[in-house]
Motif scaffolding. Structure first.
Motif, PDB file in Angstrom:
ATOM      1  N   PRO A  15     -46.593  84.004  -2.306  1.00 26.39           N
ATOM      2  CA  PRO A  15     -47.231  84.397  -3.562  1.00 26.39           C
ATOM      3  C   PRO A  15     -48.505  85.213  -3.355  1.00 26.39           C
ATOM      4  O   PRO A  15     -49.179  85.115  -2.324  1.00 26.39           O
ATOM      5  CB  PRO A  15     -47.567  83.052  -4.200  1.00 26.39           C
ATOM      6  N   ALA A  17     -51.982  86.345  -5.889  1.00 25.23           N
ATOM      7  CA  ALA A  17     -52.671  86.246  -7.165  1.00 25.23           C
ATOM      8  C   ALA A  17     -53.571  87.469  -7.339  1.00 25.23           C
ATOM      9  O   ALA A  17     -54.290  87.850  -6.418  1.00 25.23           O
ATOM     10  CB  ALA A  17     -53.518  84.972  -7.232  1.00 25.23           C
ATOM     11  N   THR A  69     -43.600  86.436  -5.156  1.00 21.63           N
ATOM     12  CA  THR A  69     -44.118  85.740  -6.338  1.00 21.63           C
ATOM     13  C   THR A  69     -45.502  86.296  -6.659  1.00 21.63           C
ATOM     14  O   THR A  69     -46.340  86.416  -5.761  1.00 21.63           O
ATOM     15  CB  THR A  69     -44.233  84.219  -6.108  1.00 21.63           C
ATOM     16  N   TYR A  71     -48.882  86.049  -9.364  1.00 20.13           N
ATOM     17  CA  TYR A  71     -49.650  85.471 -10.460  1.00 20.13           C
ATOM     18  C   TYR A  71     -50.704  86.510 -10.832  1.00 20.13           C
ATOM     19  O   TYR A  71     -51.414  86.999  -9.953  1.00 20.13           O
ATOM     20  CB  TYR A  71     -50.360  84.189 -10.016  1.00 20.13           C
ATOM     21  N   TYR A  72     -50.785  86.847 -12.119  1.00 24.06           N
ATOM     22  CA  TYR A  72     -51.819  87.825 -12.472  1.00 24.06           C
ATOM     23  C   TYR A  72     -52.477  87.457 -13.792  1.00 24.06           C
ATOM     24  O   TYR A  72     -51.866  86.826 -14.657  1.00 24.06           O
ATOM     25  CB  TYR A  72     -51.245  89.248 -12.482  1.00 24.06           C
ATOM     26  N   CYS A  73     -53.737  87.847 -13.906  1.00 26.05           N
ATOM     27  CA  CYS A  73     -54.503  87.575 -15.115  1.00 26.05           C
ATOM     28  C   CYS A  73     -54.210  88.661 -16.139  1.00 26.05           C
ATOM     29  O   CYS A  73     -54.462  89.836 -15.904  1.00 26.05           O
ATOM     30  CB  CYS A  73     -55.994  87.529 -14.804  1.00 26.05           C
ATOM     31  N   PHE A 104     -45.732  85.496 -12.861  1.00 27.57           N
ATOM     32  CA  PHE A 104     -46.351  84.551 -13.785  1.00 27.57           C
ATOM     33  C   PHE A 104     -47.683  85.140 -14.258  1.00 27.57           C
ATOM     34  O   PHE A 104     -48.411  85.744 -13.473  1.00 27.57           O
ATOM     35  CB  PHE A 104     -46.599  83.205 -13.102  1.00 27.57           C
ATOM     36  N   TYR A 106     -51.400  84.430 -16.473  1.00 28.94           N
ATOM     37  CA  TYR A 106     -52.301  83.402 -17.010  1.00 28.94           C
ATOM     38  C   TYR A 106     -53.427  84.078 -17.778  1.00 28.94           C
ATOM     39  O   TYR A 106     -53.749  85.248 -17.568  1.00 28.94           O
ATOM     40  CB  TYR A 106     -52.863  82.509 -15.891  1.00 28.94           C
ATOM     41  N   LEU A 190     -52.022  76.917  -5.890  1.00 27.52           N
ATOM     42  CA  LEU A 190     -50.847  76.865  -6.759  1.00 27.52           C
ATOM     43  C   LEU A 190     -50.905  75.687  -7.724  1.00 27.52           C
ATOM     44  O   LEU A 190     -50.397  75.782  -8.849  1.00 27.52           O
ATOM     45  CB  LEU A 190     -49.577  76.775  -5.908  1.00 27.52           C
ATOM     46  N   LEU A 193     -53.012  77.127 -10.541  1.00 29.48           N
ATOM     47  CA  LEU A 193     -52.377  78.272 -11.196  1.00 29.48           C
ATOM     48  C   LEU A 193     -51.149  77.856 -11.996  1.00 29.48           C
ATOM     49  O   LEU A 193     -50.908  78.359 -13.097  1.00 29.48           O
ATOM     50  CB  LEU A 193     -51.995  79.325 -10.152  1.00 29.48           C
ATOM     51  N   ASN A 194     -50.362  76.927 -11.448  1.00 25.84           N
ATOM     52  CA  ASN A 194     -49.145  76.515 -12.150  1.00 25.84           C
ATOM     53  C   ASN A 194     -49.442  75.725 -13.427  1.00 25.84           C
ATOM     54  O   ASN A 194     -48.603  75.665 -14.327  1.00 25.84           O
ATOM     55  CB  ASN A 194     -48.247  75.692 -11.225  1.00 25.84           C
ATOM     56  N   SER A 197     -50.215  78.924 -15.914  1.00 23.96           N
ATOM     57  CA  SER A 197     -49.418  80.156 -15.898  1.00 23.96           C
ATOM     58  C   SER A 197     -48.075  79.960 -16.575  1.00 23.96           C
ATOM     59  O   SER A 197     -47.548  78.853 -16.659  1.00 23.96           O
ATOM     60  CB  SER A 197     -49.201  80.619 -14.456  1.00 23.96           C
TER      61      SER A 197
END
Length: 223
Positions: A15, A17, A69, A71-73, A104, A106, A190, A193-194, A197
């Motif tokens: 992942p 971020a 994977t 994760y982004y704002c 994902f 957030y 994670l 974040l999880n 998200s």
């Protein structure tokens, strides 16, 4: 025969971020309860997203093609930073769009809820001139209510709020003890974040209220 590109991909989740909602830009590789590596850069988002990503990939000895994977704002925050982060995420998805490539998103206010010193507090962030984003917690981070409230009402109705920094300094000053340090590295990887998200199929900046423009009325001739 040389290995195909797919054969070289890692079998486990790798992942990344990406958060360009404010300055500095923050990029990291999250682990189950922490960070494998993390970078903050004070460059403009256009350069910062790429230089911070390069730093964490170099430190982790990974290739960008191994990311599966993201994760982004999605916001709220710097309009330019959010647009560039969304474009960066879309580019990676288009370049390495495998069946197991997951994205994902957030909200910055939800991430801030993991950083506040007092649980279940109201959190505010700057919006357009004269308005504030207000996050009102419910049972869990994903169920918090978010409202756009006139600035004076937001400050008077929620006096004990914690606040995200106002980089543009367009709103009423907030005391330092009520201003949060928006530091992604303090989130428990994670695990954090999880909590906040959600799967993201439409990679666009958070925009709960599109800007309104005054309609142009053509002048009437002969008057």
């Amino acid at each position: 025969m040389p290995l195909s590109f797919e054969d070289k991909r890692p079998k486990k989740v790798f992942p990344l971020a990406v958060d360009a909602s404010t300055s500095p830009v923050q990029i990291g590789i999250p682990e189950p309860t922490g960070w494998h590596c993390f970078a903050k850069v004070n460059e403009q988002a256009l350069e910062g997203i790429f230089s911070a990503t390069e730093k964490v990939l170099k430190e982790s000895k990974k290739e960008v093609s191994q990311i599966n994977t993201l994760y982004y704002c999605e916001g709220p925050g710097s309009t330019l930073g959010l647009r560039l982060a969304a474009a960066f995420v879309r580019t990676l998805k288009w370049s390495y769009d495998y069946d197991d490539f997951e994205i994902f998103a957030y909200n910055a206010l939800d991430l801030a809820s993991l950083l506040i010193p007092k649980a279940n507090s109201v959190i505010q962030a700057p919006f357009r001139m004269g308005f504030r984003f207000v996050r009102i917690p419910h049972l869990c981070a994903k169920e918090a209510e978010k409202r756009i409230v006139p600035q004076d009402e937001a400050f008077s109705k929620y006096p004990d709020s914690f606040h995200l920094p106002d980089i543009r300094r367009r709103s009423k000053p907030v005391s330092p003890e009520k201003t949060l340090s928006y530091d992604l590295s303090k989130v428990k990887g994670l695990a954090g974040l999880n909590l906040i998200s959600k799967p993201c199929s439409c990679i666009l900046p958070y925009n709960p209220k599109p800007p309104e423009f005054k309609k142009w009325t053509p002048p009437q001739l002969g008057k």
